[in-house]
Design an enzyme around this catalytic site. Sequence first.
Site, short mmCIF file in Angstrom:
data_model
loop_
_atom_site.label_atom_id
_atom_site.label_comp_id
_atom_site.label_asym_id
_atom_site.label_seq_id
_atom_site.Cartn_x
_atom_site.Cartn_y
_atom_site.Cartn_z
N SER A 145 0.85 -1.19 0.00
CA SER A 145 0.00 0.00 0.00
C SER A 145 0.89 1.23 0.00
O SER A 145 2.03 1.17 0.48
CB SER A 145 -0.88 0.00 1.25
OG SER A 145 -1.49 1.27 1.42
N TYR A 158 -1.03 -0.82 10.30
CA TYR A 158 -1.19 -1.13 8.87
C TYR A 158 0.01 -0.61 8.09
O TYR A 158 0.60 -1.33 7.27
CB TYR A 158 -2.49 -0.50 8.37
CG TYR A 158 -2.85 -0.80 6.93
CD1 TYR A 158 -3.44 -2.00 6.58
CD2 TYR A 158 -2.62 0.14 5.93
CE1 TYR A 158 -3.80 -2.26 5.27
CE2 TYR A 158 -2.97 -0.10 4.61
CZ TYR A 158 -3.57 -1.31 4.29
OH TYR A 158 -3.92 -1.56 2.97
#
Length: 256
Positions: A145, A158
């Site tokens: 990401s 995350y």
Amino acid sequence: GSRWHLAGMTALVTGGTRGIGYAVVEELAHLGAVVHTCSRNEMELNQRLQEWSAKGFIVTGSVCDASSPTQRQQLIEKVSSIFTGKLNILINNVGTNIKKPTMEYTAEEYSMIMSTNLESSYHMCQLAHPLLKASGLASIVFISSVAGLVHMSSGSIYGATKGAMNQLAKNLACEWAKDNIRVNSVAPWYINTSLVEHVLSDKQFLDKVASRTPLKRPGEANEVSSMVAFLCLPAASYITGQTIAVDGGFSVNGFP
Ligand code: NDP
């Protein structure tokens, strides 16, 4: 030429029933690969397998929670038996998130996000290595990401898992080059999938995303799967250890 095809190749895509994983399964199958995928929901998995079969794609599937070490072991045993001990392509796609300020995370939440995103990908690489090596021509892609490149409001755990995946791609690219295994990481910005439906359905947040993105919109899953597939093609034979953002220009947009 075969530079732009995956005919005769085998692939494992984790989390292929929705979103980016679903698009990757279709893209690889469309390019001629035989694909195995997994998810936790048996009903949805079977429905997808039927749809793919109707489209003429050769896709099989297992119910597997990728965050469980024993279920990962069972998954790779299944893949090994279907593909006779060889695997050309591993896509580590499964990932999840809980979005919170750092001071509010519990130890359990930390473990859950770490094991689902990072530990599962790491272990899948270890489990798949003998099969990838045996194929003679292999490629691993991590679905990371932009949260692993720059700060985002998506939460620090995350971001840490995705940053670690990008580094893992670099390490494994160097360590396993001798085994003819290329390893790359793809870093998307907001993509319209079930994972972020709840945030992108907030009109104000969607406008904020668009305003920070040079291309002025979130991406679609098939705009990520095309890059993932490219990295697996023989045409990408000299590309390894890279992190490639698929982000509409978000990560280079220093000052709008
Ligand atoms: P979705 O939630 O839309 O789809 C996830 C897929 O993975 C589903 O098929 C789901 O099926 C499966 N899955 C989830 N958890 C597990 C598990 N523990 N074991 C097995 N299968 C699982 O997610 P996205 O497609 O949006 O995300 C895919 C990857 O892309 C993730 O790693 C995410 O971090 C990354 N990403 C996504 C972005 C986005 O904006 N959408 C942006 C940047 C990165 P089931 O739940 O039934 O198991």
